[in-house]
Scaffold this motif. Structure first.
Motif, PDB file in Angstrom:
ATOM      1  N   ALA A  20       0.675  -1.136   0.020  1.00  0.00           N
ATOM      2  CA  ALA A  20       0.006  -0.129  -0.091  1.00  0.00           C
ATOM      3  C   ALA A  20       0.816   1.585   0.092  1.00  0.00           C
ATOM      4  O   ALA A  20       0.115   2.366   0.199  1.00  0.00           O
ATOM      5  CB  ALA A  20      -1.079  -0.146   1.142  1.00  0.00           C
ATOM      6  N   LYS A  23       3.383   1.283  -4.726  1.00  0.00           N
ATOM      7  CA  LYS A  23       4.376   0.800  -5.898  1.00  0.00           C
ATOM      8  C   LYS A  23       3.819   0.537  -7.397  1.00  0.00           C
ATOM      9  O   LYS A  23       4.328   0.961  -8.325  1.00  0.00           O
ATOM     10  CB  LYS A  23       5.001  -0.727  -5.311  1.00  0.00           C
ATOM     11  CG  LYS A  23       5.687  -0.688  -3.840  1.00  0.00           C
ATOM     12  CD  LYS A  23       6.406  -2.173  -3.415  1.00  0.00           C
ATOM     13  CE  LYS A  23       5.239  -3.087  -3.140  1.00  0.00           C
ATOM     14  NZ  LYS A  23       4.345  -2.501  -2.177  1.00  0.00           N
ATOM     15  N   SER A  38      -5.365  -0.717  -8.756  1.00  0.00           N
ATOM     16  CA  SER A  38      -4.146  -1.359  -8.778  1.00  0.00           C
ATOM     17  C   SER A  38      -4.259  -2.918  -8.240  1.00  0.00           C
ATOM     18  O   SER A  38      -3.194  -3.850  -8.503  1.00  0.00           O
ATOM     19  CB  SER A  38      -3.153  -0.487  -8.164  1.00  0.00           C
ATOM     20  OG  SER A  38      -3.675  -0.364  -6.544  1.00  0.00           O
ATOM     21  N   ASP A 125       2.519  14.242  -2.363  1.00  0.00           N
ATOM     22  CA  ASP A 125       1.307  15.190  -2.239  1.00  0.00           C
ATOM     23  C   ASP A 125       0.738  15.288  -0.591  1.00  0.00           C
ATOM     24  O   ASP A 125      -0.132  16.305  -0.636  1.00  0.00           O
ATOM     25  CB  ASP A 125       0.578  14.715  -3.204  1.00  0.00           C
ATOM     26  CG  ASP A 125       0.048  13.330  -2.967  1.00  0.00           C
ATOM     27  OD1 ASP A 125      -1.166  12.955  -2.672  1.00  0.00           O
ATOM     28  OD2 ASP A 125       0.799  12.353  -3.476  1.00  0.00           O
TER      29      ASP A 125
HETATM   30  P1  GDP Z   1       1.263  -1.022  -3.453  1.00  0.00           P
HETATM   31  O1  GDP Z   1       0.394  -2.099  -2.661  1.00  0.00           O
HETATM   32  O2  GDP Z   1       2.440  -0.581  -3.036  1.00  0.00           O
HETATM   33  O3  GDP Z   1       1.355  -1.668  -4.898  1.00  0.00           O
HETATM   34  O4  GDP Z   1       0.220   0.210  -3.252  1.00  0.00           O
HETATM   35  P2  GDP Z   1      -0.891   0.984  -4.598  1.00  0.00           P
HETATM   36  O5  GDP Z   1       0.040   1.120  -5.914  1.00  0.00           O
HETATM   37  O6  GDP Z   1      -1.723  -0.126  -4.745  1.00  0.00           O
HETATM   38  O7  GDP Z   1      -1.417   2.090  -3.852  1.00  0.00           O
HETATM   39  C1  GDP Z   1      -2.008   1.929  -2.591  1.00  0.00           C
HETATM   40  C2  GDP Z   1      -2.862   2.955  -2.355  1.00  0.00           C
HETATM   41  O8  GDP Z   1      -2.225   4.409  -2.330  1.00  0.00           O
HETATM   42  C3  GDP Z   1      -3.892   3.253  -3.420  1.00  0.00           C
HETATM   43  O9  GDP Z   1      -5.111   3.595  -2.860  1.00  0.00           O
HETATM   44  C4  GDP Z   1      -3.417   4.440  -4.352  1.00  0.00           C
HETATM   45  O10 GDP Z   1      -4.448   5.189  -4.991  1.00  0.00           O
HETATM   46  C5  GDP Z   1      -2.702   5.264  -3.092  1.00  0.00           C
HETATM   47  N1  GDP Z   1      -1.411   6.080  -3.677  1.00  0.00           N
HETATM   48  C6  GDP Z   1      -0.445   5.473  -4.373  1.00  0.00           C
HETATM   49  N2  GDP Z   1       0.472   6.621  -4.610  1.00  0.00           N
HETATM   50  C7  GDP Z   1      -0.007   7.352  -4.033  1.00  0.00           C
HETATM   51  C8  GDP Z   1       0.210   9.076  -3.862  1.00  0.00           C
HETATM   52  O11 GDP Z   1       1.580   9.157  -4.685  1.00  0.00           O
HETATM   53  N3  GDP Z   1      -0.435   9.817  -3.466  1.00  0.00           N
HETATM   54  C9  GDP Z   1      -1.540   9.530  -2.892  1.00  0.00           C
HETATM   55  N4  GDP Z   1      -2.147  10.536  -2.330  1.00  0.00           N
HETATM   56  N5  GDP Z   1      -2.058   8.291  -3.008  1.00  0.00           N
HETATM   57  C10 GDP Z   1      -1.258   7.371  -3.300  1.00  0.00           C
END
Ligand code: GDP
Ligand code: MG
Length: 174
Positions: A20, A23, A38, A125
């Motif tokens: 989350a 990535k 995602s 952000d």
């Molecule tokens: P992963 O589990 O690391 O792959 O994370 P995800 O790419 O699925 O992102 C997890 C959550 O964080 C999602 O709800 C995204 O929309 C949110 N998110 C990801 N990057 C950003 C960012 O740069 N800013 C904000 N505000 N939310 C983000």
């Protein structure tokens, strides 16, 4: 777009870090693939983007953990042949930064010792929710010999720049 025969190098880059932290969104930003959900990327191994660095055509093959990070089950096959790593934490989640040292250990254990590592503080952000001061990350990165950037996958801020920096570093040590 480049014809396949014009590609000079293929660079494998892995994206790692806690669940989350963003990535998959960072990867989607860089490869220009808009992601509605995602979580739907589970099962996808990698995405690619072809870039030109110092007039060499480089195909970046970027691997996503696709949810395995939740079970700490990223296998050594994931790291095999990787020339670079994006190690992502969330600037609003202290725990995700505290776990960065563990991820570095994972890389040292499974990846090639010459791997270039970029530490990424994502969600820049969300300024009002910041829990990890930039200086803490800068200090850690310097200590461990990592490159460092803060990004926002939401706005796209610094994402391309961070990838180009990492790919340029990989190219530079070839
Ligand atoms: P992963 O589990 O690391 O792959 O994370 P995800 O790419 O699925 O992102 C997890 C959550 O964080 C999602 O709800 C995204 O929309 C949110 N998110 C990801 N990057 C950003 C960012 O740069 N800013 C904000 N505000 N939310 C983000
Ligand atoms: Mg993901």
């Amino acid at each position: 777009e480049h014809a396949p025969e014009k590609i000079d190098y293929v660079f494998k880059v892995v994206v790692i870090g806690d669940s989350a932290v963003g990535k998959t969104q960072i990867l989607s930003r860089f490869t220009n693939e808009f992601c509605f959900d995602s979580k739907s990327t589970i099962g996808v191994e990698f995405q690619t983007r072809t870039v030109t660095i110092k007039s060499k055509v480089i195909k970046a093959q970027i691997w996503d953990t696709a949810g395995q990070e939740r079970y700490r089950a990223v296998t050594s096959a994931y790291y095999r042949g990787a020339l670079g790593a994006m190690l992502v934490y969330d600037i609003t989640k202290r725990q995700s930064f505290d776990h960065v040292a563990r991820w570095v250990e994972e890389l040292r254990a499974h990846a090639d010792s010459s791997i270039a590592i970029m530490l990424i503080g994502n969600k820049a952000d969300l300024v009002d929710l910041r829990a990890v001061p930039t200086e803490d990350a800068v200090e850690f990165a310097e200590d461990q010999g990592l490159f460092f950037a803060e990004t926002s996958a939401l706005s796209g801020d610094n994402v391309d720049k961070a990838f180009f920096k990492l790919l340029g570093e990989i190219y530079g040590v070839l």
